[in-house]
Design a protein around this motif. Sequence first.
Motif, PDB file in Angstrom:
ATOM      1  N   GLY A  87      36.102  42.353 -20.650  1.00 11.55           N
ATOM      2  CA  GLY A  87      34.806  41.746 -20.149  1.00 11.55           C
ATOM      3  C   GLY A  87      33.795  41.831 -21.068  1.00 11.55           C
ATOM      4  O   GLY A  87      33.923  42.511 -22.055  1.00 11.55           O
ATOM      5  N   HIS A  88      32.379  41.667 -20.318  1.00  7.57           N
ATOM      6  CA  HIS A  88      31.246  42.059 -21.460  1.00  7.57           C
ATOM      7  C   HIS A  88      30.936  43.356 -21.903  1.00  7.57           C
ATOM      8  O   HIS A  88      30.582  43.629 -22.709  1.00  7.57           O
ATOM      9  CB  HIS A  88      30.049  41.238 -20.777  1.00  7.57           C
ATOM     10  N   SER A  89      31.626  44.176 -20.814  1.00  6.45           N
ATOM     11  CA  SER A  89      31.197  45.646 -21.042  1.00  6.45           C
ATOM     12  C   SER A  89      32.340  46.515 -21.268  1.00  6.45           C
ATOM     13  O   SER A  89      32.015  47.710 -21.716  1.00  6.45           O
ATOM     14  CB  SER A  89      30.765  46.109 -19.756  1.00  6.45           C
ATOM     15  N   SER A  90      33.366  45.976 -21.098  1.00  6.93           N
ATOM     16  CA  SER A  90      34.648  47.077 -21.330  1.00  6.93           C
ATOM     17  C   SER A  90      35.921  46.344 -21.695  1.00  6.93           C
ATOM     18  O   SER A  90      35.985  45.032 -21.647  1.00  6.93           O
ATOM     19  CB  SER A  90      34.952  47.845 -19.991  1.00  6.93           C
ATOM     20  N   VAL A  92      40.320  47.178 -20.980  1.00  3.57           N
ATOM     21  CA  VAL A  92      40.813  47.921 -19.829  1.00  3.57           C
ATOM     22  C   VAL A  92      42.461  47.901 -20.370  1.00  3.57           C
ATOM     23  O   VAL A  92      42.961  46.858 -20.740  1.00  3.57           O
ATOM     24  CB  VAL A  92      40.754  46.995 -18.596  1.00  3.57           C
ATOM     25  N   LYS A 116      39.367  51.956 -18.270  1.00  6.04           N
ATOM     26  CA  LYS A 116      38.127  51.139 -18.514  1.00  6.04           C
ATOM     27  C   LYS A 116      37.167  51.905 -19.644  1.00  6.04           C
ATOM     28  O   LYS A 116      36.749  52.900 -19.191  1.00  6.04           O
ATOM     29  CB  LYS A 116      37.610  50.799 -17.164  1.00  6.04           C
ATOM     30  N   GLU A 205      42.699  53.865 -10.644  1.00  5.70           N
ATOM     31  CA  GLU A 205      43.980  53.333 -10.044  1.00  5.70           C
ATOM     32  C   GLU A 205      44.472  51.857 -10.481  1.00  5.70           C
ATOM     33  O   GLU A 205      43.357  51.141 -10.829  1.00  5.70           O
ATOM     34  CB  GLU A 205      43.748  53.647  -8.461  1.00  5.70           C
ATOM     35  N   LEU A 207      45.430  48.375 -10.425  1.00  6.17           N
ATOM     36  CA  LEU A 207      45.658  47.184  -9.356  1.00  6.17           C
ATOM     37  C   LEU A 207      46.557  46.406  -9.762  1.00  6.17           C
ATOM     38  O   LEU A 207      47.067  46.669 -10.892  1.00  6.17           O
ATOM     39  CB  LEU A 207      44.155  46.800  -9.007  1.00  6.17           C
ATOM     40  N   ARG A 210      45.121  39.276 -10.566  1.00  4.60           N
ATOM     41  CA  ARG A 210      43.866  38.757  -9.946  1.00  4.60           C
ATOM     42  C   ARG A 210      44.322  37.626  -9.071  1.00  4.60           C
ATOM     43  O   ARG A 210      45.187  37.100  -9.066  1.00  4.60           O
ATOM     44  CB  ARG A 210      43.287  37.896 -11.312  1.00  4.60           C
ATOM     45  N   ARG A 243      33.425  36.817  -8.078  1.00  2.00           N
ATOM     46  CA  ARG A 243      34.207  35.797  -8.968  1.00  2.00           C
ATOM     47  C   ARG A 243      35.698  36.253  -8.401  1.00  2.00           C
ATOM     48  O   ARG A 243      35.905  37.338  -8.222  1.00  2.00           O
ATOM     49  CB  ARG A 243      33.829  36.199 -10.174  1.00  2.00           C
ATOM     50  N   GLN A 245      37.780  36.316 -10.618  1.00  2.00           N
ATOM     51  CA  GLN A 245      38.131  37.554 -11.584  1.00  2.00           C
ATOM     52  C   GLN A 245      37.903  38.988 -11.311  1.00  2.00           C
ATOM     53  O   GLN A 245      38.763  40.045 -11.740  1.00  2.00           O
ATOM     54  CB  GLN A 245      37.602  37.327 -12.901  1.00  2.00           C
ATOM     55  N   LEU A 248      41.428  41.756  -7.224  1.00  2.00           N
ATOM     56  CA  LEU A 248      42.722  42.175  -7.674  1.00  2.00           C
ATOM     57  C   LEU A 248      43.461  42.645  -6.396  1.00  2.00           C
ATOM     58  O   LEU A 248      43.030  43.028  -5.447  1.00  2.00           O
ATOM     59  CB  LEU A 248      42.657  42.991  -8.664  1.00  2.00           C
ATOM     60  N   ASP A 275      34.491  45.898 -10.588  1.00  3.52           N
ATOM     61  CA  ASP A 275      33.468  45.565 -11.157  1.00  3.52           C
ATOM     62  C   ASP A 275      31.882  45.728 -10.731  1.00  3.52           C
ATOM     63  O   ASP A 275      31.494  44.745  -9.989  1.00  3.52           O
ATOM     64  CB  ASP A 275      33.536  44.198 -11.945  1.00  3.52           C
ATOM     65  N   GLU A 277      29.252  46.827 -12.315  1.00  2.00           N
ATOM     66  CA  GLU A 277      27.729  47.185 -13.015  1.00  2.00           C
ATOM     67  C   GLU A 277      26.618  46.524 -12.749  1.00  2.00           C
ATOM     68  O   GLU A 277      25.489  46.727 -13.036  1.00  2.00           O
ATOM     69  CB  GLU A 277      28.049  47.031 -14.581  1.00  2.00           C
TER      70      GLU A 277
HETATM   71  N1  LIG Z   1      41.846  49.218 -11.782  1.00  2.00           N
HETATM   72  C1  LIG Z   1      42.283  47.762 -12.382  1.00  2.00           C
HETATM   73  N2  LIG Z   1      43.514  47.790 -12.334  1.00  2.00           N
HETATM   74  C2  LIG Z   1      44.122  46.674 -12.962  1.00  2.00           C
HETATM   75  N3  LIG Z   1      43.313  45.859 -13.745  1.00  2.00           N
HETATM   76  C3  LIG Z   1      42.182  46.076 -13.912  1.00  2.00           C
HETATM   77  C4  LIG Z   1      41.437  47.126 -13.209  1.00  2.00           C
HETATM   78  N4  LIG Z   1      40.030  47.205 -13.592  1.00  2.00           N
HETATM   79  C5  LIG Z   1      39.995  46.068 -14.247  1.00  2.00           C
HETATM   80  N5  LIG Z   1      40.991  45.293 -14.815  1.00  2.00           N
HETATM   81  C6  LIG Z   1      41.368  44.061 -15.400  1.00  2.00           C
HETATM   82  O1  LIG Z   1      40.363  44.124 -16.410  1.00  2.00           O
HETATM   83  C7  LIG Z   1      39.491  43.115 -16.692  1.00  2.00           C
HETATM   84  C8  LIG Z   1      38.422  43.651 -17.091  1.00  2.00           C
HETATM   85  O2  LIG Z   1      37.666  44.518 -16.086  1.00  2.00           O
HETATM   86  P1  LIG Z   1      36.103  44.360 -15.452  1.00  2.00           P
HETATM   87  O3  LIG Z   1      35.936  43.141 -15.203  1.00  2.00           O
HETATM   88  O4  LIG Z   1      35.988  45.442 -14.615  1.00  2.00           O
HETATM   89  O5  LIG Z   1      35.459  44.707 -16.827  1.00  2.00           O
HETATM   90  P2  LIG Z   1      33.808  44.116 -17.357  1.00  2.00           P
HETATM   91  O6  LIG Z   1      33.789  44.418 -18.877  1.00  2.00           O
HETATM   92  O7  LIG Z   1      33.138  44.979 -16.314  1.00  2.00           O
HETATM   93  O8  LIG Z   1      33.703  42.643 -17.142  1.00  2.00           O
HETATM   94  P3  LIG Z   1      32.495  41.795 -16.865  1.00  2.00           P
HETATM   95  O9  LIG Z   1      32.298  40.790 -18.019  1.00  2.00           O
HETATM   96  O10 LIG Z   1      32.787  41.066 -15.633  1.00  2.00           O
HETATM   97  O11 LIG Z   1      31.266  42.811 -16.511  1.00  2.00           O
HETATM   98  C9  LIG Z   1      39.801  42.562 -15.093  1.00  2.00           C
HETATM   99  O12 LIG Z   1      39.313  41.149 -14.866  1.00  2.00           O
HETATM  100  C10 LIG Z   1      40.983  42.873 -14.544  1.00  2.00           C
HETATM  101  O13 LIG Z   1      41.812  41.778 -14.949  1.00  2.00           O
END
Ligand SMILES: Nc1ncnc2c1ncn2[C@@H]1O[C@H](COP(=O)(O)OP(=O)(O)OP(=O)(O)O)[C@@H](O)[C@H]1O
Length: 329
Positions: A87-90, A92, A116, A205, A207, A210, A243, A245, A248, A275, A277
């Motif tokens: 995503g924008h921040s991370s 995974v 993450k 953990e 998950l 989606r 959203r 996304q 899960l 998510d 933040e």
């Molecule tokens: N605990 C989890 N278990 C399984 N998949 C996960 C988990 N956490 C995140 N993901 C997967 O990783 C993707 C990115 O995670 P997340 O949305 O938390 O990132 P982000 O960088 O915060 O995104 P955003 O751009 O929405 O801020 C999620 O859409 C999901 O598919």
Amino acid sequence: MTFHQNSIKSVTLDALVQDSATNDFVPVALHRLTVPLDLVPARYHPRPDPQFDRLILESIPERPPSLLPPLGEAHLHARLGKFIGDGHSSVVFELDDVQLDSSSPDPQSVPRLVVKIARSNRLAALAREAWFYDEMECLQGSSIARCYGWFEVDLSSGQSVPAWSEHPVEDPDERDFALESDKNVHPDQLKRAARRDVLSILVLERLGERLQPGSHPDDVQSDVMSLYEDVSHLGISIAQDVRRQNILEAPRDEPCLPSLPSPFTGRTHSWRVIDFELSVKINYTPLQFQMSYDSHVVHMFQDAEEEARLDYLLASPCAVEDDYSDSEC
Ligand SMILES: Nc1ncnc2c1ncn2[C@@H]1O[C@H](COP(=O)(O)OP(=O)(O)OP(=O)(O)O)[C@@H](O)[C@H]1O
């Protein structure tokens, strides 16, 4: 001894950090951080007059006391596994070959885990999310994932993180909500925002999948609505990020821990929300939250249906032509 969300004191990860001179991966050890209680200031909404009592609380809801035992001493060793999403921040990833040192809790109580990893310019966002996981400890395992801690290490000059460059963000200059949403940004957050040489992770953990595009039965829609209801009981708004996304499935693949009933509704969910933040702690009543979530969640399910319809039309152009009877398809 059971593996609790605060059992791990440190983490060593393989296949995450590279030595830039040799291109070899080097194991990296990260240490658990305690999230300062005041990292995310609550937003206080003044109550204009008593008729707003049903919508606005007099004060910010208190964080429920932690029910976890004292911080543990366990060391977790794992290898970066399959990329799951970003995503924008991370970014995974799954964690493979998870091992705990000998003095550690019963490995049977360790579920499948993910890591993450904050992007190098989004350290403050991950810290903000870690704060919300602490704030919502009572919902971990019911409406949100269990969070096994926030860990960091300073990278040395010859070290790089391929996960960042291999999964780049579309707009690296995008505004950082973690630094803009609060009136008084915590000084730790300002320091974090200035750094690019820190590896910062949450261990969560794992998950399931989606929420997919398509139409979803009423029981799924009401389960998802109820996730937001749980969060609203803690005075937390995640309305900015409703959203599909971020919805899960609850963990299903072994090893996994059972889903717990919600402490607020008693309901055992088949879904989880992720998510945080962009979340905000605020003095609204559950009724006030419900009014905004209702429409957001309804829209999310409508969008999911629309998305599936568009996917279908794009995949089978004849279906579009069928709408105009002269089609030669
Ligand atoms: N605990 C989890 N278990 C399984 N998949 C996960 C988990 N956490 C995140 N993901 C997967 O990783 C993707 C990115 O995670 P997340 O949305 O938390 O990132 P982000 O960088 O915060 O995104 P955003 O751009 O929405 O801020 C999620 O859409 C999901 O598919």
